[in-house]
Design a protein around this motif. Structure first.
Motif, PDB file in Angstrom:
ATOM      1  N   SER A  11       0.767  -1.262   0.112  1.00  0.00           N
ATOM      2  CA  SER A  11      -0.126   0.095  -0.139  1.00  0.00           C
ATOM      3  C   SER A  11       0.891   1.236   0.059  1.00  0.00           C
ATOM      4  O   SER A  11       0.299   2.253  -0.249  1.00  0.00           O
ATOM      5  CB  SER A  11      -0.860  -0.109   1.247  1.00  0.00           C
ATOM      6  OG  SER A  11      -1.863  -1.154   1.214  1.00  0.00           O
ATOM      7  N   HIS A  67      -3.265  -2.670 -11.465  1.00  0.00           N
ATOM      8  CA  HIS A  67      -3.960  -1.916 -11.479  1.00  0.00           C
ATOM      9  C   HIS A  67      -3.440  -0.660 -11.143  1.00  0.00           C
ATOM     10  O   HIS A  67      -2.246  -0.362 -11.066  1.00  0.00           O
ATOM     11  CB  HIS A  67      -5.057  -2.349 -10.379  1.00  0.00           C
ATOM     12  CG  HIS A  67      -4.592  -2.417  -8.983  1.00  0.00           C
ATOM     13  ND1 HIS A  67      -3.463  -3.210  -8.566  1.00  0.00           N
ATOM     14  CD2 HIS A  67      -4.863  -1.444  -8.058  1.00  0.00           C
ATOM     15  CE1 HIS A  67      -3.094  -2.841  -7.322  1.00  0.00           C
ATOM     16  NE2 HIS A  67      -3.868  -2.068  -6.774  1.00  0.00           N
ATOM     17  N   ASP A  71       0.533   2.744  -5.153  1.00  0.00           N
ATOM     18  CA  ASP A  71       1.521   1.755  -4.994  1.00  0.00           C
ATOM     19  C   ASP A  71       1.947   0.464  -6.054  1.00  0.00           C
ATOM     20  O   ASP A  71       2.805  -0.134  -5.679  1.00  0.00           O
ATOM     21  CB  ASP A  71       1.103   1.302  -3.328  1.00  0.00           C
ATOM     22  CG  ASP A  71      -0.207   0.428  -3.620  1.00  0.00           C
ATOM     23  OD1 ASP A  71      -0.977   0.994  -4.154  1.00  0.00           O
ATOM     24  OD2 ASP A  71      -0.084  -0.832  -2.963  1.00  0.00           O
ATOM     25  N   HIS A  72       1.087   0.856  -7.093  1.00  0.00           N
ATOM     26  CA  HIS A  72       1.522  -0.088  -8.100  1.00  0.00           C
ATOM     27  C   HIS A  72       1.909   0.339  -9.450  1.00  0.00           C
ATOM     28  O   HIS A  72       2.695  -0.321 -10.343  1.00  0.00           O
ATOM     29  CB  HIS A  72       0.203  -1.120  -8.494  1.00  0.00           C
ATOM     30  CG  HIS A  72       0.105  -1.968  -7.201  1.00  0.00           C
ATOM     31  ND1 HIS A  72       0.556  -3.298  -7.176  1.00  0.00           N
ATOM     32  CD2 HIS A  72      -0.721  -1.603  -5.918  1.00  0.00           C
ATOM     33  CE1 HIS A  72      -0.114  -3.663  -5.902  1.00  0.00           C
ATOM     34  NE2 HIS A  72      -0.713  -2.892  -5.242  1.00  0.00           N
ATOM     35  N   ASP A 197      -3.513  -6.847  -6.490  1.00  0.00           N
ATOM     36  CA  ASP A 197      -4.310  -6.757  -5.182  1.00  0.00           C
ATOM     37  C   ASP A 197      -5.807  -7.388  -5.474  1.00  0.00           C
ATOM     38  O   ASP A 197      -6.136  -6.971  -6.348  1.00  0.00           O
ATOM     39  CB  ASP A 197      -4.543  -5.319  -4.877  1.00  0.00           C
ATOM     40  CG  ASP A 197      -3.053  -4.626  -4.260  1.00  0.00           C
ATOM     41  OD1 ASP A 197      -2.252  -5.317  -4.195  1.00  0.00           O
ATOM     42  OD2 ASP A 197      -3.251  -3.504  -3.796  1.00  0.00           O
ATOM     43  N   HIS A 233      -8.618  -6.785  -0.076  1.00  0.00           N
ATOM     44  CA  HIS A 233      -7.245  -7.424   0.296  1.00  0.00           C
ATOM     45  C   HIS A 233      -7.359  -9.024   0.757  1.00  0.00           C
ATOM     46  O   HIS A 233      -8.269  -9.125   1.389  1.00  0.00           O
ATOM     47  CB  HIS A 233      -6.282  -6.786   1.085  1.00  0.00           C
ATOM     48  CG  HIS A 233      -5.790  -5.306   0.562  1.00  0.00           C
ATOM     49  ND1 HIS A 233      -5.070  -5.412  -0.725  1.00  0.00           N
ATOM     50  CD2 HIS A 233      -5.941  -4.108   1.056  1.00  0.00           C
ATOM     51  CE1 HIS A 233      -4.568  -4.299  -0.908  1.00  0.00           C
ATOM     52  NE2 HIS A 233      -5.196  -3.508   0.175  1.00  0.00           N
ATOM     53  N   HIS A 255       3.175  -7.749  -0.442  1.00  0.00           N
ATOM     54  CA  HIS A 255       2.447  -6.575  -0.203  1.00  0.00           C
ATOM     55  C   HIS A 255       1.987  -6.498   1.367  1.00  0.00           C
ATOM     56  O   HIS A 255       0.665  -6.295   1.580  1.00  0.00           O
ATOM     57  CB  HIS A 255       1.221  -6.863  -1.274  1.00  0.00           C
ATOM     58  CG  HIS A 255       0.241  -5.279  -1.397  1.00  0.00           C
ATOM     59  ND1 HIS A 255      -0.437  -4.867  -0.516  1.00  0.00           N
ATOM     60  CD2 HIS A 255       0.205  -4.455  -2.558  1.00  0.00           C
ATOM     61  CE1 HIS A 255      -0.994  -3.799  -0.943  1.00  0.00           C
ATOM     62  NE2 HIS A 255      -0.636  -3.470  -1.947  1.00  0.00           N
TER      63      HIS A 255
HETATM   64 ZN   LIG Z   1      -1.590  -2.228  -3.328  1.00  0.00          ZN
END
Ligand SMILES: [Zn+2]
Ligand SMILES: [Zn+2]
Length: 288
Positions: A11, A67, A71-72, A197, A233, A255
């Motif tokens: 995250s 996605h 954070d990705h 995620d 999640h 993650h």
């Molecule tokens: Zn994430």
């Protein structure tokens, strides 16, 4: 092929790791064409810095984004700067240097005029462009070739086949199944499944079916996060349940946010999954 963990903090970037980013490498010795291939899955906060400690980002062959949570993907903005303004590429573009060089390991430094394929959700180009803050007349298309995932449609990067699966997250999100040459058994092909995620869903089980390695997120803890809505999640336990339901051969948890107890996440998984369970850590390499 091998999985190199660039970043695995959940995250947001943590004190010991960037946010999500994973390099899938096929060494030249395992590749039918003798050339090294480099596919990057996700590029969250801090990933570009850690990536430079592993390879020159100009040697990436493709990026796959699960996605569009920051954070990705957010370090794709930094990569745009790296690719566009790298002094060697500028020199090549002006005709004062060779445009492409083979690195000593057989990987290829991309031609200054080449664009890097970036697969992702349907609005990837717009989101990254807005995040970067493009100036008038400027286009990320000068460096990237954005393509949308289509569930069930396999895309190819050298010897790697990548299949996206829709997963269960608040935004358009995909897990990806990557199949490529084994580095352990010559001539065999192996499969890495990456959840992105997601919460538990049919898509993530299908994605992980019989995978040689399941790289699964486990951002939540059983109990602590029970009051949070479903569909966001996995927990360590639910990641283990995915691995068991899918018949995955090994499980790597990732993650994990900075506030999580990593061993507790692992304990949750081992309670419901009989195979080996490892924890991702930046710089860690898993050979398949
Ligand atoms: Zn994430
Ligand atoms: Zn997310």
């Amino acid at each position: 092929m091998r999985l190199v963990v660039v970043g695995c903090s959940g995250s947001f970037a943590g004190p010991d790791s960037p946010a999500s980013s994973y390099l899938v490498q096929v060494p030249g010795t395992d590749s039918p064409d003798g050339r090294e291939w480099n596919l990057l899955l996700d590029m969250g906060n801090g990933a570009l810095g850690a990536l430079q400690g592993i390879l020159d980002p100009r040697r990436l062959d493709a990026i796959g984004l699960s996605h569009l949570h920051p954070d990705h993907f957010v370090d794709v903005c930094g990569l745009y700067v790296y690719l566009k303004y790298h002094p060697d590429r500028l020199a090549a573009a002006s005709g004062t240097a060779a445009v492409a060089q083979a690195a000593t390991d057989g990987s290829v430094v991309q031609d200054a005029a080449a664009t890097l394929p970036v697969w992702g959700p349907s609005n990837t180009a717009e989101r990254i462009g807005a995040t970067y803050g493009l100036e008038a007349g400027e286009s990320l298309g000068s460096q990237f070739d954005f393509r949308a995932w289509v569930p069930g449609q396999v895309v190819t990067v050298g010897p790697l086949e990548i299949e996206p699966f829709r997963v269960y997250h608040p935004v358009e999100a995909y897990g990806v199944r990557v199949t490529g040459p084994s580095s352990l058994v010559p001539g065999e092909r192996v499969t890495l499944a990456y959840t992105g995620d997601t919460d538990f869903c049919d898509g993530v089980v299908e994605l992980a079916r019989d995978a040689d390695l399941l790289l699964a997120e486990a951002a939540f803890h059983e109990g602590r996060d029970d009051a949070v809505d479903r569909g966001i999640h996995l927990t360590g336990r639910r990641a283990g349940e995915v691995a068991t339901a899918a018949g995955a051969k090994r499980l790597v948890l990732t993650h994990l946010p900075a506030w999580n107890d990593k061993q507790a996440a692992r304990d949750e998984a081992t309670a419901v999954y009989d195979g080996p369970v490892d924890l991702a850590a930046t710089g860690r390499v898993f050979t398949l």
